[in-house]
Design a protein around this motif. Structure first.
Motif, PDB file in Angstrom:
ATOM      1  N   GLN A  45       0.834  -1.213   0.000  1.00 46.39           N
ATOM      2  CA  GLN A  45       0.000   0.000   0.000  1.00 46.39           C
ATOM      3  C   GLN A  45       0.861   1.252   0.000  1.00 46.39           C
ATOM      4  N   ILE A  46       1.937   1.232   0.800  1.00 45.06           N
ATOM      5  CA  ILE A  46       2.729   2.455   0.959  1.00 45.06           C
ATOM      6  C   ILE A  46       3.552   2.723  -0.298  1.00 45.06           C
ATOM      7  N   VAL A  47       3.888   1.640  -1.035  1.00 40.56           N
ATOM      8  CA  VAL A  47       4.624   1.812  -2.291  1.00 40.56           C
ATOM      9  C   VAL A  47       3.680   2.338  -3.377  1.00 40.56           C
ATOM     10  N   ALA A  48       2.464   1.766  -3.446  1.00 39.14           N
ATOM     11  CA  ALA A  48       1.513   2.161  -4.477  1.00 39.14           C
ATOM     12  C   ALA A  48       0.993   3.578  -4.256  1.00 39.14           C
ATOM     13  N   ASN A  49       0.856   3.965  -3.003  1.00 38.40           N
ATOM     14  CA  ASN A  49       0.192   5.227  -2.692  1.00 38.40           C
ATOM     15  C   ASN A  49       0.891   5.893  -1.511  1.00 38.40           C
ATOM     16  N   PRO A  50       2.114   6.425  -1.733  1.00 36.72           N
ATOM     17  CA  PRO A  50       2.898   6.901  -0.575  1.00 36.72           C
ATOM     18  C   PRO A  50       2.253   8.114   0.091  1.00 36.72           C
ATOM     19  N   PRO A  51       2.175   8.138   1.417  1.00 35.27           N
ATOM     20  CA  PRO A  51       1.618   9.288   2.124  1.00 35.27           C
ATOM     21  C   PRO A  51       2.609  10.441   2.142  1.00 35.27           C
ATOM     22  N   ASP A  52       2.101  11.613   2.443  1.00 36.07           N
ATOM     23  CA  ASP A  52       2.908  12.824   2.527  1.00 36.07           C
ATOM     24  C   ASP A  52       4.029  12.652   3.563  1.00 36.07           C
ATOM     25  N   PRO A  53       5.268  13.158   3.254  1.00 37.30           N
ATOM     26  CA  PRO A  53       6.368  12.950   4.212  1.00 37.30           C
ATOM     27  C   PRO A  53       6.110  13.561   5.588  1.00 37.30           C
ATOM     28  N   ASP A  54       5.285  14.620   5.702  1.00 32.88           N
ATOM     29  CA  ASP A  54       5.094  15.157   7.055  1.00 32.88           C
ATOM     30  C   ASP A  54       3.941  14.507   7.798  1.00 32.88           C
TER      31      ASP A  54
END
Lengths: 152, 239, 46
Positions: A45-54
């Motif tokens: 999930q995190i690779v397909a749709n990475p969340p904002d760095p902050d």
């Protein structure tokens, strides 16, 4: 007595209020958990749709066997979190729980960087549902599984 | 079913049964916990921390079983107007709350060495905390009804509706990504080696017998309160 | 770096809490039952 507020009605209103309160509490709990679930990512999930760095998120998965390396300072650790589909490199500088091991589950709290590495502020170790005595540790995995299977 | 509604018959069974349940439960629990503390092996990954299992799992089971008992007895009370069912529901509340709190406390003491944290807001832990608050609500509601003389159906409805939380607790580790591992024991299956499994079954049996004895003692206390009050009121009317 | 946490304080605390809470629960419910039944007998005798 036609328009009066009978005690019976009063009790009914109380019961309805209690019901509404319980349902609201249930809905609130479900909403809070769903909200919390949106902070939880598995590697694919995190690779397909990475969340904002902050944005602080949680990354959960298995610590890939052979991937754990401790840097020269003795504190910084690098390892790979794997869910069978995708892999995410993780950096962590701090004190890890004793159950944090290669091939075992981990939940890392931290931030997903733009370059694809996950910088963890905190590590939590996750263990599985299997309970095996320490004496069985020296057996091969196959034997240990068989010993557990025999107790079924 | 109404054969057991007779308080005299209930007392004839409950009087000898209460001390038997409490004493046998305490003996079995003492033996199981001594085994858990001194003889059970260390676990492959968790080491000595695994001994908390023999406290935590029975407490979790009884915390949930207590509310299941409240819900079941409330249903019987609402549908069949069974007078002892109301006592059974109210008698399960305090022991259920105590074991629910014990489950949370022992789980927290297990979480620190195993996971690295005393508490996380995850599905299993949050829903168990909700159960503890439901117990507090039920105990307060039942006490208020007894004091103010309202309908005993109000706590019964609360007990019945609160039962939604029980399957939520059970499935929380499957529905949400949880730090808590899935159950090790299913119907006829176990992911637990024999030395843990047998110790756990023994301590669960012991704690369950204690729980049953405490529920009977609570029911006898509530029944005696009701009977004493009824008698005093009748005497006051006569004089 | 690993914590190297000593598990025994946690195990002892959990057992002390479990045994203590159970004993208090049993003692309290037994005492409450006995005194309630004594009150009933007094109401009967009066």
């Amino acid at each position: 007595m036609t328009a009066g507020f009978k005690p019976k009605h009063q009790r009914l209103v109380l019961v309805v209020l209690a019901l509404v309160a319980i349902l609201a509490a249930g809905a609130l709990a479900a909403w809070a958990l769903k909200n919390q679930a949106s902070y939880f990512y598995i590697p694919s999930q995190i690779v397909a749709n990475p969340p904002d760095p902050d944005r602080g998120v949680r990354l959960g998965g298995m610590v890939k066997a052979g991937s754990l390396k401790t840097a020269a300072d003795g504190i910084t650790m690098h390892f790979v979190v794997d869910d069978g589909k995708a892999q995410v490199p993780v950096t962590f500088a701090g004190i890890a729980p004793d159950l944090f091991k290669e091939g075992s589950g981990v939940v890392a709290e931290g931030h997903m960087m733009k370059d694809g590495t996950f910088v963890a502020d905190n590590l939590l170790a996750k263990h599985d549902e299997n309970y095996v005595p320490r004496e069985l540790q020296d057996m091969s995995k196959q034997q240990a599984r068989q010993t557990v299977a025999e107790t079924r | 079913m109404h054969a057991f509604a007779n308080p005299a018959r209930f007392l004839r069974i409950a009087r000898p049964l209460t001390p038997v349940l409490l004493l046998s439960g305490m003996a079995i629990t003492a033996a199981a916990l001594a085994y858990g503390l001194f003889y059970a092996p260390a676990e492959r990954l968790q080491g000595e921390t695994v001994r908390i299992l023999f406290i935590h799992v029975p407490a979790a089971w009884l915390g949930m079983a207590g509310w299941s008992g409240i819900a079941l007895a409330s249903l019987v009370e609402l549908v069949w107007r069974h007078p002892l069912a109301a006592l059974a529901a109210r008698g399960s509340a305090v022991p259920g709350a105590v074991f629910c709190a014990l489950c949370l406390a022992s789980g927290s003491l297990w979480g620190r060495p195993a996971w690295g944290t005393y508490w996380v807001w995850d599905g299993r832990l949050t829903s168990m905390l909700v159960l503890l608050f439901l117990y507090f609500g039920y105990i307060a509601l039942a006490a208020a009804v007894q004091r103010e003389g309202g309908s005993s159906r109000i706590p019964a409805i609360f007990g019945l509706v609160g039962a939604i939380n029980i399957p939520i607790i059970h499935y929380s580790v499957i529905w949400w990504n949880s730090l808590h591992q899935p159950p090790s024991l299913g119907w006829g299956t176990s992911a637990m080696a024999a030395p843990f499994l047998w110790g756990l079954l023994a301590s669960t049996l012991g704690f369950t017998l204690i729980f049953a004895g405490v529920v009977l003692a609570r029911m006898r206390a509530l029944l005696a309160d009701i009977q004493a009050e009824a008698r005093l009121r009748r005497k006051a009317l006569e004089s | 770096m690993r914590e190297g946490l000593d598990p025994w304080p946690f195990v002892i605390a959990a057992y002390a809490l479990g045994i203590g809470a159970t004993l208090v629960l049993v003692a309290w419910s037994w005492w409450a039952m006995r005194s309630a039944e004594r009150r009933r007998e007094e109401a009967k005798a009066r």
